[in-house]
Design an enzyme around this catalytic site. Sequence first.
Site, short mmCIF file in Angstrom:
data_model
loop_
_atom_site.label_atom_id
_atom_site.label_comp_id
_atom_site.label_asym_id
_atom_site.label_seq_id
_atom_site.Cartn_x
_atom_site.Cartn_y
_atom_site.Cartn_z
CG HIS A 47 41.86 13.08 -34.62
ND1 HIS A 47 40.67 12.39 -34.71
CD2 HIS A 47 41.54 14.26 -34.04
CE1 HIS A 47 39.68 13.13 -34.22
NE2 HIS A 47 40.18 14.27 -33.79
NE ARG A 72 44.61 15.92 -30.57
CZ ARG A 72 43.86 16.42 -31.55
NH1 ARG A 72 43.11 17.49 -31.35
NH2 ARG A 72 43.88 15.86 -32.75
CD GLU A 151 38.38 19.50 -29.64
OE1 GLU A 151 38.83 19.70 -30.77
OE2 GLU A 151 38.73 18.54 -28.93
CG ASP A 177 36.41 18.49 -33.47
OD1 ASP A 177 35.65 17.89 -34.24
OD2 ASP A 177 37.44 17.97 -33.01
#
Length: 256
Positions: A47, A72, A151, A177
């Site tokens: 993100h 990530r 998630e 999430d």
Amino acid sequence: MPASLSFPDRLRGGSPVLAAWCGMPEPTIPGLLAREAFDAVVVDMQHGSVDMAAALQAVPLIASAGKPALVRVPVGDFAACSRFLDAGVSGVIAPMINTIEDARRLASVTKFPPVGERSWGPHGALTVFGLQPADYFRSADSLSVTFAMVETREALAIVDDILAVPGIDGIFIGPSDLSIALSQGRELNPESAAVEEALDHVLARARAAGKFAAIYAVSGIRAAALVRKGFHMVSISSDVSFLRAGAQAALGAARG
Ligand code: 3PY
Ligand code: MG
């Protein structure tokens, strides 16, 4: 011995790892946060707006502060996992691991044969870990941690199977999430009762499997609660949130 050499041992050591979480497109930010009292620093390419070049540059900056660097990767970007391990990260966090096949692919790109199929080329890792090629090759799989993110409902339903995949070292829970999934899209609430129940379950299953359990916390207060539950690693807030909070506090004080 660089601190990054013993990241899995550090996670096993009993005191929780508190990690910074960085998504701004500037490698000096994770480098600077590594010099604060965080135990590790995560660069978020799912993100965050950080690109591959900046994220790769952040790795030695974090490591030179004596802290383990983690990344990530974007959803499904298994090739990036190997590149970051080659650069010297101590952990890879892969989002949306929803099937056994996802978990197997993740393990295959993060571990050398016979466990996986990681290809040789640790261009930065030799320097970060201070090892000769043969020594790095022998120890690489145990120098870093492969986290599969849980998630979704699908992942939750097969968490024991994901944990059983050789080369998957632990689960990283995405509570936001998960809250969306568990409420069937009705709410975003990473502290809902349903999320709480799910994360207790995943934590217990990871511990029963002898693997690591990590999670993201939206604030320091939430991180403290998750540490009390027994997570091995908790990532706190984000570089953007720290910047906004600092700016708002300073402006608030200046304007009375
Ligand atoms: C989530 O909460 O969904 C995450 O992925 C953590 O950032
Ligand atoms: Mg998520």
